[in-house]
Design a protein around this motif. Structure first.
Motif, PDB file in Angstrom:
ATOM      1  N   ILE A  77      26.828  39.814  52.421  1.00 56.06           N
ATOM      2  CA  ILE A  77      25.661  40.096  52.249  1.00 56.06           C
ATOM      3  C   ILE A  77      25.726  40.877  50.633  1.00 56.06           C
ATOM      4  O   ILE A  77      26.118  42.016  50.660  1.00 56.06           O
ATOM      5  CB  ILE A  77      24.862  40.974  53.109  1.00 56.06           C
ATOM      6  N   GLY A  78      25.155  40.289  49.870  1.00 63.14           N
ATOM      7  CA  GLY A  78      25.190  40.899  48.517  1.00 63.14           C
ATOM      8  C   GLY A  78      25.673  39.629  47.589  1.00 63.14           C
ATOM      9  O   GLY A  78      26.053  38.738  47.746  1.00 63.14           O
ATOM     10  N   THR A  79      26.029  40.216  46.234  1.00 67.45           N
ATOM     11  CA  THR A  79      26.182  39.036  45.308  1.00 67.45           C
ATOM     12  C   THR A  79      27.660  39.546  44.730  1.00 67.45           C
ATOM     13  O   THR A  79      27.968  40.547  44.274  1.00 67.45           O
ATOM     14  CB  THR A  79      25.255  39.141  44.133  1.00 67.45           C
ATOM     15  N   LEU A  80      28.470  38.509  44.618  1.00 65.89           N
ATOM     16  CA  LEU A  80      29.697  38.715  44.084  1.00 65.89           C
ATOM     17  C   LEU A  80      29.857  39.389  42.708  1.00 65.89           C
ATOM     18  O   LEU A  80      29.209  38.901  41.673  1.00 65.89           O
ATOM     19  CB  LEU A  80      30.601  37.260  43.905  1.00 65.89           C
ATOM     20  N   GLY A  81      30.636  40.207  42.480  1.00 61.90           N
ATOM     21  CA  GLY A  81      30.642  40.795  41.073  1.00 61.90           C
ATOM     22  C   GLY A  81      29.788  42.342  41.307  1.00 61.90           C
ATOM     23  O   GLY A  81      30.247  43.071  40.585  1.00 61.90           O
ATOM     24  N   TYR A  82      28.875  42.293  41.998  1.00 62.84           N
ATOM     25  CA  TYR A  82      27.970  43.476  42.162  1.00 62.84           C
ATOM     26  C   TYR A  82      28.284  44.352  43.397  1.00 62.84           C
ATOM     27  O   TYR A  82      28.277  45.532  43.518  1.00 62.84           O
ATOM     28  CB  TYR A  82      26.575  43.244  42.015  1.00 62.84           C
ATOM     29  N   ALA A  83      28.321  43.528  44.423  1.00 64.76           N
ATOM     30  CA  ALA A  83      28.619  44.093  45.637  1.00 64.76           C
ATOM     31  C   ALA A  83      30.084  44.771  45.904  1.00 64.76           C
ATOM     32  O   ALA A  83      30.924  43.907  45.249  1.00 64.76           O
ATOM     33  CB  ALA A  83      28.359  43.156  46.761  1.00 64.76           C
ATOM     34  N   PHE A 115      31.913  40.006  37.461  1.00 61.31           N
ATOM     35  CA  PHE A 115      33.042  39.205  37.948  1.00 61.31           C
ATOM     36  C   PHE A 115      33.935  38.672  36.853  1.00 61.31           C
ATOM     37  O   PHE A 115      35.255  38.913  37.074  1.00 61.31           O
ATOM     38  CB  PHE A 115      32.342  38.055  38.764  1.00 61.31           C
ATOM     39  N   GLU A 116      33.326  38.459  35.602  1.00 67.07           N
ATOM     40  CA  GLU A 116      34.336  38.149  34.480  1.00 67.07           C
ATOM     41  C   GLU A 116      35.148  38.985  34.082  1.00 67.07           C
ATOM     42  O   GLU A 116      36.071  39.093  33.472  1.00 67.07           O
ATOM     43  CB  GLU A 116      33.647  37.544  33.454  1.00 67.07           C
ATOM     44  N   LEU A 117      34.756  40.469  34.401  1.00 66.96           N
ATOM     45  CA  LEU A 117      35.501  41.644  33.858  1.00 66.96           C
ATOM     46  C   LEU A 117      36.447  41.921  34.654  1.00 66.96           C
ATOM     47  O   LEU A 117      37.075  42.942  34.130  1.00 66.96           O
ATOM     48  CB  LEU A 117      34.504  42.652  33.386  1.00 66.96           C
ATOM     49  N   TYR A 118      36.599  41.748  35.908  1.00 62.02           N
ATOM     50  CA  TYR A 118      37.485  42.397  37.052  1.00 62.02           C
ATOM     51  C   TYR A 118      39.048  41.873  36.820  1.00 62.02           C
ATOM     52  O   TYR A 118      39.278  40.727  36.259  1.00 62.02           O
ATOM     53  CB  TYR A 118      36.887  41.736  38.304  1.00 62.02           C
ATOM     54  N   ASN A 119      39.670  42.931  36.540  1.00 65.76           N
ATOM     55  CA  ASN A 119      41.191  42.722  36.369  1.00 65.76           C
ATOM     56  C   ASN A 119      41.926  42.790  37.832  1.00 65.76           C
ATOM     57  O   ASN A 119      41.944  43.988  38.234  1.00 65.76           O
ATOM     58  CB  ASN A 119      41.813  43.815  35.545  1.00 65.76           C
ATOM     59  N   PRO A 120      42.424  41.624  38.419  1.00 66.49           N
ATOM     60  CA  PRO A 120      42.782  41.806  39.688  1.00 66.49           C
ATOM     61  C   PRO A 120      44.161  42.433  39.859  1.00 66.49           C
ATOM     62  O   PRO A 120      44.505  43.117  41.015  1.00 66.49           O
ATOM     63  CB  PRO A 120      42.927  40.384  40.110  1.00 66.49           C
ATOM     64  N   LYS A 132      45.016  45.297  38.084  1.00 66.34           N
ATOM     65  CA  LYS A 132      44.658  46.768  38.039  1.00 66.34           C
ATOM     66  C   LYS A 132      43.515  47.072  39.026  1.00 66.34           C
ATOM     67  O   LYS A 132      43.453  48.333  39.555  1.00 66.34           O
ATOM     68  CB  LYS A 132      44.075  47.081  36.623  1.00 66.34           C
ATOM     69  N   GLY A 133      42.983  46.032  39.613  1.00 70.61           N
ATOM     70  CA  GLY A 133      41.928  46.367  40.759  1.00 70.61           C
ATOM     71  C   GLY A 133      40.707  46.975  40.271  1.00 70.61           C
ATOM     72  O   GLY A 133      40.379  47.930  40.910  1.00 70.61           O
ATOM     73  N   CYS A 134      40.481  46.840  38.830  1.00 67.55           N
ATOM     74  CA  CYS A 134      39.321  47.618  38.300  1.00 67.55           C
ATOM     75  C   CYS A 134      38.652  46.542  37.337  1.00 67.55           C
ATOM     76  O   CYS A 134      38.836  45.627  37.030  1.00 67.55           O
ATOM     77  CB  CYS A 134      39.957  48.626  37.734  1.00 67.55           C
ATOM     78  N   ILE A 135      37.341  47.104  36.971  1.00 60.98           N
ATOM     79  CA  ILE A 135      36.483  46.168  36.135  1.00 60.98           C
ATOM     80  C   ILE A 135      36.727  46.753  34.698  1.00 60.98           C
ATOM     81  O   ILE A 135      36.563  47.994  34.246  1.00 60.98           O
ATOM     82  CB  ILE A 135      34.844  46.519  36.236  1.00 60.98           C
ATOM     83  N   ASN A 136      37.403  45.968  33.730  1.00 58.89           N
ATOM     84  CA  ASN A 136      37.839  46.236  32.161  1.00 58.89           C
ATOM     85  C   ASN A 136      36.347  46.128  31.461  1.00 58.89           C
ATOM     86  O   ASN A 136      36.091  45.094  30.820  1.00 58.89           O
ATOM     87  CB  ASN A 136      38.736  45.538  31.617  1.00 58.89           C
ATOM     88  N   TRP A 137      35.606  47.187  31.548  1.00 62.77           N
ATOM     89  CA  TRP A 137      34.296  46.942  30.722  1.00 62.77           C
ATOM     90  C   TRP A 137      34.469  47.596  29.431  1.00 62.77           C
ATOM     91  O   TRP A 137      33.775  47.120  28.307  1.00 62.77           O
ATOM     92  CB  TRP A 137      33.139  47.542  31.529  1.00 62.77           C
TER      93      TRP A 137
END
Length: 391
Positions: free
Chosen positions: A196-202, A235-240, A242-247
């Protein structure tokens, strides 16, 4: 124009005053009162339409719940429970007011306040990325709304740019689409609340196990801010690895984010719930904290000494070159030639330096003096009088 709510209708547009669809015969008025005008949004479990309350002659929004009550009676009961909860939330001015919920033609419907404006997904598509000041404005406006719903025991579960609208009349941000249909569908069809939620935000806990907490909404709000700043889906910015969002690496050129806001965003999107903010109020407290100015260390002012000894003639004949290669011979000789006059000047310089250091000078007077230049001159003066010339 009237719009037919039958999802299988081949031609849903109808004349404005029609009571039944000309193509499929479906009744167009809900509860003999609400008329759909045009589609506004389509979700996996629901559809939203701009509509008109013909009794009040007022715009509204109709939300069609796609799961038929005939499929499971439990869905109808859950729907009623959720609807009653949303009536309470609608008392907040930044949450759409709920007008009605009912079943008609074997479908479940919600009728709520129509919000005139653009959602943030539409804004970013039309206007481009947001600045830091715009992100701060949004956070200050929305965080109290999240604090309100969390205090009511409600978790939104689907915060993203498409579910945040800017109301045209006053510019306020309005939180929409509380995902009632998604929660009910997941519970009835899957036996538990999952995905429940949207991939990348949840956050992970919500997508993987269906568990959601107040700071699950805060994670989604942080991911929304990053989308608005970078123009890229989280979702495009996620680094699997490092497990984080590289913004930060994906900010537009010339876009600068203060360390304070950067730290807040990083804490919002921490992968583990224990490392995030625990409430919306905590985020607001950090956001409203004043920026800490860098500590300024004032150079030590050497006190004036009345026993300054001036250079002898043998010393005056020598060149005086500073460590940086500046020829200070002329300054030394001028000081030596004007002993008493220059002593008074030196006292005045020291007095000004002390006043500046203690903050006594007003803005107008402080503009007349350069602290660094006066300090350098004082140092030179003392050095020529006490050290160099005493040798």
């Amino acid at each position: 124009m009237s719009y037919c709510l039958n999802s299988n209708c081949p031609k849903p547009q109808n004349p404005e005053e029609s009571k039944f669809c000309l193509a499929c015969g479906t009744e167009l008025l809900l509860k003999n009162r609400y008329r759909a005008l045009k589609p506004r949004g389509l979700g996996g479990c629901s559809r939203t339409f701009k509509a008109l309350d013909q009794e009040r002659k007022h715009p509204c929004a109709i939300k069609l719940f796609l799961l038929s009550p005939e499929q499971d009676q439990e869905a109808t009961e859950l729907f009623k429970q959720e609807a009653l909860q949303l009536y309470e939330l609608g008392k907040h001015e930044q949450i759409p007011e709920f007008y009605a919920h009912f079943e008609q033609n074997h479908r479940l419907y919600l009728v709520q306040e129509f919000i005139d404006g653009l959602n943030l997904r539409e804004e970013i598509e039309q206007q481009g990325t947001k600045s830091e000041s715009q992100i701060r404005e949004m956070l200050v406006d929305l965080l109290p709304v999240l604090q309100f719903i969390h205090q009511q025991g409600v978790i939104h579960r689907d915060i993203k740019p498409a579910n945040i609208m800017r109301r045209r009349s006053d510019g306020k941000f309005v939180l929409i689409d509380f995902g009632v249909a998604k929660r009910i569908t997941a519970t009835v069809l899957l036996g538990k609340e999952t995905m429940i939620g949207t991939l990348g935000y949840a956050p992970a806990e919500q997508l993987e196990s269906g568990n959601a907490y107040p700071n699950s909404d805060l994670y989604a709000l942080g991911a929304t801010c990053i989308h608005l700043l970078t123009g890229k889906h989280p979702f495009e910015l996620y680094n699997p690895i490092k497990g984080c969002i590289n913004w930060r690496e994906n900010l537009p050129q010339k876009q600068k984010i203060s360390p304070k806001l950067g730290k807040i965003l990083d804490k919002l999107i921490q992968p583990f719930t224990k490392d995030r903010y625990q409430s919306a109020n905590q985020v607001l407290e950090d956001l409203n904290q004043p920026e800490i100015a860098p500590k300024i260390t004032f150079p030590v002012i050497i006190p004036y000494s009345a026993s300054v000894r001036y250079p002898t003639q043998s010393v005056l004949g020598k060149l005086l070159i500073s460590k940086r290669g500046v020829d200070c011979t002329r300054l030394r000789n001028l000081i030596a030639a004007r002993k008493r006059t220059e002593e008074k000047t030196h006292k005045k310089i020291l007095a000004v330096l002390r006043q500046k250091r203690q903050g006594y000078l007003n803005n107008e007077n402080s503009k007349k003096f350069s602290y660094q230049k006066l300090h350098t001159l004082s140092r030179r003066w003392t050095r020529f009088g006490l050290k160099t010339f005493a040798e």
